[in-house]
Design a protein around this motif. Structure first.
Motif, PDB file in Angstrom:
ATOM      1  N   ASP A  22       0.827  -1.673   0.084  1.00  0.00           N
ATOM      2  CA  ASP A  22      -0.040  -0.321  -0.330  1.00  0.00           C
ATOM      3  C   ASP A  22       0.805   1.464   0.041  1.00  0.00           C
ATOM      4  N   GLU A  23       0.302   2.325   0.472  1.00  0.00           N
ATOM      5  CA  GLU A  23       1.099   3.654   0.136  1.00  0.00           C
ATOM      6  C   GLU A  23       2.156   3.901   1.447  1.00  0.00           C
ATOM      7  N   SER A  24       2.399   2.851   1.648  1.00  0.00           N
ATOM      8  CA  SER A  24       3.048   3.068   2.840  1.00  0.00           C
ATOM      9  C   SER A  24       4.806   1.392   2.515  1.00  0.00           C
ATOM     10  N   GLY A  25       4.226   1.887   1.327  1.00  0.00           N
ATOM     11  CA  GLY A  25       5.587   0.406   1.021  1.00  0.00           C
ATOM     12  C   GLY A  25       4.632  -1.257   1.337  1.00  0.00           C
ATOM     13  N   HIS A  26       6.371  -2.261   1.252  1.00  0.00           N
ATOM     14  CA  HIS A  26       5.466  -3.672   0.985  1.00  0.00           C
ATOM     15  C   HIS A  26       5.984  -4.028   2.530  1.00  0.00           C
ATOM     16  N   TYR A  27       5.086  -4.835   2.497  1.00  0.00           N
ATOM     17  CA  TYR A  27       5.307  -5.567   4.064  1.00  0.00           C
ATOM     18  C   TYR A  27       4.299  -6.334   4.338  1.00  0.00           C
ATOM     19  N   PHE A  28       4.513  -7.485   6.287  1.00  0.00           N
ATOM     20  CA  PHE A  28       3.364  -8.364   6.146  1.00  0.00           C
ATOM     21  C   PHE A  28       2.911  -7.911   7.457  1.00  0.00           C
ATOM     22  N   TYR A  29       1.725  -9.064   7.367  1.00  0.00           N
ATOM     23  CA  TYR A  29       1.246  -8.244   8.700  1.00  0.00           C
ATOM     24  C   TYR A  29       0.161  -9.626   9.120  1.00  0.00           C
ATOM     25  N   GLY A  30       0.524  -9.723  10.415  1.00  0.00           N
ATOM     26  CA  GLY A  30       0.074 -11.821  11.038  1.00  0.00           C
ATOM     27  C   GLY A  30      -0.744 -10.618  12.095  1.00  0.00           C
ATOM     28  N   LEU A  33      -5.266 -16.043  15.582  1.00  0.00           N
ATOM     29  CA  LEU A  33      -6.703 -15.714  15.458  1.00  0.00           C
ATOM     30  C   LEU A  33      -7.526 -16.179  16.452  1.00  0.00           C
ATOM     31  N   GLU A  34      -6.927 -16.662  17.805  1.00  0.00           N
ATOM     32  CA  GLU A  34      -7.698 -16.728  19.228  1.00  0.00           C
ATOM     33  C   GLU A  34      -7.157 -15.945  20.636  1.00  0.00           C
ATOM     34  N   LEU A  35      -6.367 -15.089  19.823  1.00  0.00           N
ATOM     35  CA  LEU A  35      -5.914 -13.991  20.571  1.00  0.00           C
ATOM     36  C   LEU A  35      -6.669 -12.861  20.039  1.00  0.00           C
ATOM     37  N   ASP A  36      -7.313 -12.480  20.721  1.00  0.00           N
ATOM     38  CA  ASP A  36      -7.907 -11.131  20.335  1.00  0.00           C
ATOM     39  C   ASP A  36      -7.556 -10.295  19.997  1.00  0.00           C
ATOM     40  N   GLY A  37      -6.975  -9.795  18.803  1.00  0.00           N
ATOM     41  CA  GLY A  37      -6.424  -7.976  19.420  1.00  0.00           C
ATOM     42  C   GLY A  37      -4.069  -8.420  19.163  1.00  0.00           C
ATOM     43  N   CYS A  38      -4.167  -9.658  19.202  1.00  0.00           N
ATOM     44  CA  CYS A  38      -2.325  -9.691  19.260  1.00  0.00           C
ATOM     45  C   CYS A  38      -2.617 -10.073  17.715  1.00  0.00           C
ATOM     46  N   GLN A  39      -1.590  -8.646  17.601  1.00  0.00           N
ATOM     47  CA  GLN A  39      -1.344  -9.002  15.954  1.00  0.00           C
ATOM     48  C   GLN A  39       0.164  -7.842  15.954  1.00  0.00           C
ATOM     49  N   SER A  40       0.749  -8.015  15.060  1.00  0.00           N
ATOM     50  CA  SER A  40       1.892  -7.651  14.407  1.00  0.00           C
ATOM     51  C   SER A  40       2.520  -7.415  13.036  1.00  0.00           C
ATOM     52  N   THR A  41       3.893  -6.762  12.992  1.00  0.00           N
ATOM     53  CA  THR A  41       3.946  -6.715  11.207  1.00  0.00           C
ATOM     54  C   THR A  41       5.495  -6.804  11.379  1.00  0.00           C
ATOM     55  N   GLY A  42       5.778  -6.990   9.870  1.00  0.00           N
ATOM     56  CA  GLY A  42       7.790  -7.431   9.510  1.00  0.00           C
ATOM     57  C   GLY A  42       7.808  -6.948   8.158  1.00  0.00           C
ATOM     58  N   ASP A  43       9.071  -6.641   7.962  1.00  0.00           N
ATOM     59  CA  ASP A  43       9.560  -6.524   6.658  1.00  0.00           C
ATOM     60  C   ASP A  43       9.549  -7.770   5.525  1.00  0.00           C
ATOM     61  N   ASN A  49       7.104 -13.542  12.098  1.00  0.00           N
ATOM     62  CA  ASN A  49       6.413 -14.002  12.948  1.00  0.00           C
ATOM     63  C   ASN A  49       7.322 -14.143  14.141  1.00  0.00           C
ATOM     64  N   ALA A  50       8.915 -13.649  14.266  1.00  0.00           N
ATOM     65  CA  ALA A  50       9.565 -12.470  15.671  1.00  0.00           C
ATOM     66  C   ALA A  50       9.160 -12.139  16.510  1.00  0.00           C
ATOM     67  N   ASN A  51       8.611 -10.917  15.025  1.00  0.00           N
ATOM     68  CA  ASN A  51       7.262  -9.967  15.568  1.00  0.00           C
ATOM     69  C   ASN A  51       6.005 -10.982  16.720  1.00  0.00           C
ATOM     70  N   LEU A  52       5.585 -11.243  15.714  1.00  0.00           N
ATOM     71  CA  LEU A  52       4.286 -12.150  16.122  1.00  0.00           C
ATOM     72  C   LEU A  52       4.352 -12.955  17.582  1.00  0.00           C
ATOM     73  N   THR A  53       5.516 -13.747  17.752  1.00  0.00           N
ATOM     74  CA  THR A  53       5.973 -14.203  18.669  1.00  0.00           C
ATOM     75  C   THR A  53       5.861 -13.318  19.906  1.00  0.00           C
ATOM     76  N   GLU A  54       6.692 -12.612  19.986  1.00  0.00           N
ATOM     77  CA  GLU A  54       7.263 -10.954  20.898  1.00  0.00           C
ATOM     78  C   GLU A  54       5.500 -10.496  20.867  1.00  0.00           C
ATOM     79  N   ALA A  55       5.236 -10.733  20.105  1.00  0.00           N
ATOM     80  CA  ALA A  55       3.473 -10.407  20.266  1.00  0.00           C
ATOM     81  C   ALA A  55       2.856 -10.787  21.159  1.00  0.00           C
ATOM     82  N   MET A  56       2.825 -11.900  21.156  1.00  0.00           N
ATOM     83  CA  MET A  56       2.095 -13.028  21.360  1.00  0.00           C
ATOM     84  C   MET A  56       2.797 -13.266  23.213  1.00  0.00           C
TER      85      MET A  56
END
Length: 116
Positions: A22-30, A33-43, A49-56
């Motif tokens: 999108d207008e902010s560039g290319h990245y991944f969002y994750g 599913l079972e943990l409402d509001g648990c999300q992250s992004t990464g280049d 996956n590392a950021n999502l594990t940390e967020a979890m």
């Protein structure tokens, strides 16, 4: 709470991952599913996956701190693939008409609509 953070972190939670351009560039969002509001992004997928594990981990720690019930992963073998939903007659009629127009069964059409 009987289980520990280590226990929950070892469970196979379902991750939903999207590649974004999108207008902010290319990245991944994750998100978890079972943990409402648990999300992250990464280049990259690896960074996501590392950021999502940390967020979890942080998400579960907060749930422990607030004495909240922590859901466990949804296992596919526990699902039948079937559920019943009641809809108003006007919506049922509309879906039947749209399915006929598409030349598919009502079940196929409903599955298509739900998957969007």
């Amino acid at each position: 709470m009987l289980n520990t953070l280590k226990y929950y972190m070892s469970l196979p939670y379902n991750r939903i991952i999207q590649e974004i351009n999108d207008e902010s560039g290319h990245y991944f969002y994750g998100k978890i599913l079972e943990l409402d509001g648990c999300q992250s992004t990464g280049d990259t997928l690896e960074e996501l996956n590392a950021n999502l594990t940390e967020a979890m981990e942080g998400h579960i720690e907060i749930m422990f701190k607030n004495e909240m019930e922590i859901p466990e992963p949804i296992k596919e073998e526990n699902l039948s693939g079937k559920f019943v939903i009641r809809v108003p007659k006007f919506l049922h009629r509309r879906l039947v008409i749209e399915a006929e127009r598409e030349g598919v069964s009502l079940n196929q059409y409903a599955m298509y609509k739900l998957a969007k």
